[in-house]
Design an enzyme around this catalytic site. Structure first.
Site, short mmCIF file in Angstrom:
data_model
loop_
_atom_site.label_atom_id
_atom_site.label_comp_id
_atom_site.label_asym_id
_atom_site.label_seq_id
_atom_site.Cartn_x
_atom_site.Cartn_y
_atom_site.Cartn_z
CB ALA B 73 -0.95 0.00 1.19
CB ALA B 202 -1.39 -9.34 0.29
CG HIS B 203 0.93 -6.72 5.28
ND1 HIS B 203 1.06 -6.33 6.59
CD2 HIS B 203 1.01 -5.60 4.55
CE1 HIS B 203 1.23 -5.01 6.63
NE2 HIS B 203 1.20 -4.55 5.40
CB CYS B 328 7.25 5.89 25.89
SG CYS B 328 7.66 7.18 27.04
#
Lengths: 137, 404
Positions: B73, B202-203, B328
């Protein structure tokens, strides 16, 4: 980010958590940091005014694990020291003891500031002699 | 229950075993280059690529010819924004986006600003949605593109995409949407939503990393792009580079599974998410939901646990994988810009946790996470001077803090 074993130990078993009566004349309170910055430390000492020895120390910290560990360690170190000795504690001592990474050095700076603020508060009270309500946040 | 429990499905998702199965032949037996037109190895690879194109197109209501494969993306967003800015430079130089977009859009916009584009970064309402009137008012005769994400990666808020699409169409402006968090999770249809360009990866949908796509509309209007990668002229000249056939096969398989299972899966995940929320809310005071609950992905929960700093919270729940908006946890020491764009104070942004549920999470895990969260928040509040002050009735906004 991986934490050192000592940071993890202080986080899991924080020493001297709690509050002392801030209105007492022999108690010095230091509150440093700001919620917007992600760290607030409150550190308190109770001093034997005839010997100048810190007999008790307590902390409460809002902050990351390293900030919690820095203040927990500070209370350990403060107990048994005289006020003058306590003024000598440097943030680098805390960095070395806890092996803090560069990005966490500000946690140790904050702890040093908290120690100094608590001592200053105690000294102000002793100097002023009376006022118990001058504790500032 | 295996540990750490993975509740960070907005960051990435594990590959579904069925997706892996679909990919494996293209590493070994069918290793061909999809651009090899004159032998069986090439044909087999090309068949896999074309099958994937159909699977993706089917999931989002597109034509398979409108799918351009990319590496993910970030590349799709870069190609859409830079490609449009260059191709339509004669028409105008103004792009409208929003403050809570992913960095792949925001930083691309910054790059384009240096190249002479003018960018409008729309502010967000308190619930995380954009203001449609403000969008409409921002459009000028120089506006060439609106880029608004479908669903936010931190707070899961779904933007009014159909309405944005309508406005864009009416004004003759192209509409790009970064839809990586939404595709496969909620119904997305490029026709009904009037989307001209859309980024997919895809992920985030149980496929492999390194495979993505850009939907590029071919009809009414026909969108043109200036290629950002020069070479062999693959993907109709829009994106050169040998196709990642196993990754593409995985992306297609992931889309097909998502299309089949979305109705059931979204109901199940919503149920788990709502249970997590209710358990936390009924057992802890001073917790706040960030972003609209109504317009939200079914698998997202983003909550602030006041008076408890996010990183220390993560440290206490180290057998649970989630993420925090606390400074943090980032390299910049700045809390989440998304939460700040909602008008959330830095103090609450520092105390936020994002839970992203996924296909492989169970109710048992939700129960464990909720209990652990409650225990750790209570423990850290005992340690928190802010909690003590709050309990003593101190108005923290009136305290003179020492900045450092």
């Amino acid at each position: 980010m991986a934490y050192s074993d000592k940071v993890v130990d202080h986080y899991n078993n924080p020493r001297n958590v709690g509050s002392l009566d801030k209105s007492r004349n022999d108690v010095g309170t230091g509150m440093v940091g700001a919620p917007e910055c992600g760290d607030v430390m409150k550190l308190q000492i109770q001093v034997n005014s005839s010997t100048g020895v810190i007999e008790d120390a307590k902390f409460k910290t809002f902050g990351c694990g390293s900030a919690i560990a820095s203040s927990s360690l500070a209370t350990e170190w403060l107990k048994g020291k005289t006020v003058d000795e306590a003024m000598e504690i440097k943030n680098t001592d805390i960095v070395n003891e806890l092996t803090l990474p560069p990005v966490k050095i500000h946690c140790s700076v904050l702890a040093e500031d908290a120690i100094k603020a608590a001592i200053n508060d105690y000294r102000t009270k002793q100097g002023a002699g009376v006022s118990a309500e001058t504790v500032s946040h | 229950m295996s540990k750490p429990i993975y509740f960070d499905n907005h960051a990435t998702t594990p590959v579904d075993p069925r997706v892996l199965e679909a990919m494996l032949p293209y590493f070994s037996d069918n290793f061909g280059n999809a651009a090899s037109r004159n032998h069986a190895y090439g044909w087999a690879a090309e068949d896999a690529v074309e099958k994937s194109r159909k699977q993706i197109a089917s999931l989002v209501g597109a034509n398979s010819k409108e799918i351009v494969f990319t590496s993910g993306a970030t590349e799709s967003n870069n190609l859409a924004l830079k490609g449009v800015a260059e191709m339509y430079a004669e028409k105008g130089n103004h792009i409208i986006t929003a403050a809570t977009e992913h960095k792949a859009v925001l930083d691309t916009c910054k790059h384009l600003e240096k190249k002479g584009c003018r960018i409008t970064y729309l502010p967000l309402k308190g619930d995380g949605l954009i203001d449609l009137d403000m969008l409409r008012d921002s459009i000028t005769d120089k506006t060439i593109l609106i880029s608004i994400m479908y669903a936010n990666n931190e707070i899961g808020v779904l933007q009014p995409i159909k309405e944005i699409g309508k406005i864009a169409k009416e004004k003759g402006v192209l509409f790009h949407s970064d839809a990586v968090q939404a595709v496969g999770k909620v119904p997305v249809n490029v026709i009904e939503d009037s989307i001209d360009l859309m980024s997919i990866t895809a992920h985030k949908i149980y496929g492999p990393k390194g495979a993505g796509a850009l939907y590029v509309r071919r009809k009414s209007p026909r969108v043109q792009l200036t290629a950002q990668m020069d070479g062999g002229g693959h993907e109709r000249g829009m994106r050169s580079g040998t196709l990642n056939v196993p990754g593409i096969a995985g992306l297609g398989a992931a889309c097909e599974i998502a299309q089949k299972e979305m109705p059931e899966e979204s109901v199940r995940l919503r149920g788990l998410r709502d249970k997590l929320r209710k358990t936390l809310e009924s057992n802890l005071e001073e917790v706040y939901i960030n972003g609209s609950m109504e317009h939200r992905l079914p698998n997202n929960l983003n909550m602030s646990f006041a008076y408890v700093e996010g990183e220390s919270l993560l440290m206490g729940i180290n057998d649970i994988a989630v993420s925090s908006g606390s400074a943090c946890t980032s390299a910049t020491l700045e809390p989440s810009y998304v939460l700040k764009a909602l008008g959330l104070g830095d103090d609450l942004a520092h105390t936020s946790i994002r839970f992203g549920l996924g296909r492989f999470n169970t109710e048992e895990e939700v129960d464990y996470v909720a209990k652990k969260m409650i225990d750790v928040v209570n423990k850290l509040r005992e340690l928190s001077p802010l909690w003590e002050m709050f309990k003593d009735g101190v108005d923290l906004s009136k305290v003179q803090w020492t900045a450092h």
